[in-house]
Design an enzyme around this catalytic site. Structure first.
Site, PDB file in Angstrom:
ATOM      1  N   PRO A   2       1.422  -4.579   6.310  1.00 20.11           N
ATOM      2  CA  PRO A   2       0.124  -3.962   6.059  1.00 20.11           C
ATOM      3  C   PRO A   2      -0.282  -3.033   7.195  1.00 20.11           C
ATOM      4  CG  PRO A   2       0.049  -6.325   5.632  1.00 20.11           C
ATOM      5  CD  PRO A   2       1.363  -6.048   6.284  1.00 20.11           C
ATOM      6  N   GLU A   3      -0.900  -1.906   6.835  1.00 20.35           N
ATOM      7  CA  GLU A   3      -1.362  -0.969   7.848  1.00 20.35           C
ATOM      8  C   GLU A   3      -2.823  -1.259   8.180  1.00 20.35           C
ATOM      9  OE1 GLU A   3       0.176   2.947   7.755  1.00 20.35           O
ATOM     10  OE2 GLU A   3       1.825   2.424   6.419  1.00 20.35           O
ATOM     11  N   LYS A  52      -3.229  -3.848  13.676  1.00 21.23           N
ATOM     12  CA  LYS A  52      -2.693  -4.762  12.672  1.00 21.23           C
ATOM     13  C   LYS A  52      -3.002  -6.227  13.001  1.00 21.23           C
ATOM     14  CE  LYS A  52       0.942  -1.441  11.566  1.00 21.23           C
ATOM     15  NZ  LYS A  52       2.382  -1.191  11.373  1.00 21.23           N
ATOM     16  N   ASN A 162       4.199   3.064   8.696  1.00 21.31           N
ATOM     17  CA  ASN A 162       5.160   4.053   8.225  1.00 21.31           C
ATOM     18  C   ASN A 162       4.569   5.028   7.215  1.00 21.31           C
ATOM     19  OD1 ASN A 162       7.641   5.236   8.344  1.00 21.31           O
ATOM     20  ND2 ASN A 162       8.731   3.659   7.189  1.00 21.31           N
ATOM     21  N   ARG A 258      13.340   2.600  11.587  1.00 26.17           N
ATOM     22  CA  ARG A 258      12.440   2.712  10.443  1.00 26.17           C
ATOM     23  C   ARG A 258      12.764   3.977   9.657  1.00 26.17           C
ATOM     24  NH1 ARG A 258       7.776  -0.329  10.747  1.00 26.17           N
ATOM     25  NH2 ARG A 258       7.632   0.186   8.530  1.00 26.17           N
TER      26      ARG A 258
END
Length: 281
Positions: A2-3, A52, A162, A258
């Site tokens: 989760p962002e 986060k 991301n 990533r």
């Protein structure tokens, strides 16, 4: 994972459900049993997020520190709590609602000093009123690391993951592999202000939408995006598809472990005209 907007929205919803109320706390799974017993019957003061990280504050300067990680969920449900199902690490209950935490990589009972330490080690969070974007700029302008790497470093900038990384760089036509020190201060200010708006919209809607009005499915006459992350985006997870702006093929590669997504025409490879030191004051 989760962002930042997800954690900020979760903190807001926990406040609405439990803030200022005396709550029941338990650990049906048992891994947080002693801590939950110590908090049981206490007043939940408030919840807040930093990047986060989530902190649920109880009276007596006690905080439940939560990091959801990749699979964690903290679900809030209206109504009387039924018997717990599955590995519920922490349950918070009031007479008209309950919240179950599952799968988090961090669930610790800490004091204010530890809460302050965690928040203090993070970069500025675009969703926090006390955020200072110059802290991030000071690190970015001195770094040879790629912008795409810097924006994902939670010690540089908190809460950006991301999706927002890929999208904000596209929206500002920035090569994600461009060294941070080559960015101009004015460009950074524009990126920061855009992140503040985009994450706030994510809090409001509960999804990530980054396309401008002229590129929505309705405006372009295209199908809506179908993806477990939801929302309309320009490049994230659109590798091999056509760019909405220039019709080039969106590309992907690996950056520091990533997946990186970008449009090679809208975000052309950065070519430095001269070797310069850190930019801006």
């Amino acid at each position: 994972m989760p962002e930042g907007h997800t954690l900020h929205r979760l903190a807001r919803d926990l406040d609405v459900a439990f803030g200022g109320r005396r709550v029941r706390t338990s650990s049906p799974q048992g891994r947080f049993a002693a801590e939950a017993a110590a908090l049981d019957g206490a007043v939940l003061v408030q919840a807040e997020s930093g990047g986060k990280h989530l902190f649920v504050e109880f009276v007596g300067d006690r905080f439940v520190h939560v990091h959801l990680g990749l699979i964690g969920k903290f679900d809030i449900t209206a109504g009387t709590a039924p018997p717990a199902v599955g590995a519920v690490r922490l349950r918070i209950e009031h007479e008209d609602s309950y919240a179950d935490l599952r799968g988090a990589i961090t669930c610790d009972l800490v004091g204010r000093a530890r809460r302050d330490q965690v928040i203090g080690e993070l970069g500025p969070d675009p969703l926090r009123a006390d955020a200072d974007p110059d802290r991030a700029w000071d690190r970015i302008r001195r770094s040879d690391r790629a912008l795409g790497d810097l924006l994902m470093d939670q010690k540089v900038l908190a809460g950006v993951g991301n999706v927002y990384r890929a999208e904000v760089l596209f929206r500002h036509r920035l090569d994600p592999r461009r060294p941070g020190r080559t960015l101009r201060r004015g460009q950074w200010v524009e990126v920061w202000e855009d992140l503040v708006c985009l994450l706030a919209e994510g809090v409001r809607t509960g999804r990530i939408d980054t396309v401008r009005p002229e590129h929505t499915p309705e405006a372009m006459g295209r199908p809506a995006r179908k993806d477990d992350h939801g929302g309309e985006v320009y490049v994230y997870r659109r590798d091999g598809q056509r760019c909405f702006v220039c019709d080039s093929v969106v590309r992907t590669s690996d950056l520091k472990g990533r997946n990186l997504f970008w449009c090679p025409r809208c975000q052309p490879t950065f070519r430095s005209r001269a070797t310069k030191g850190p930019s801006g004051p």
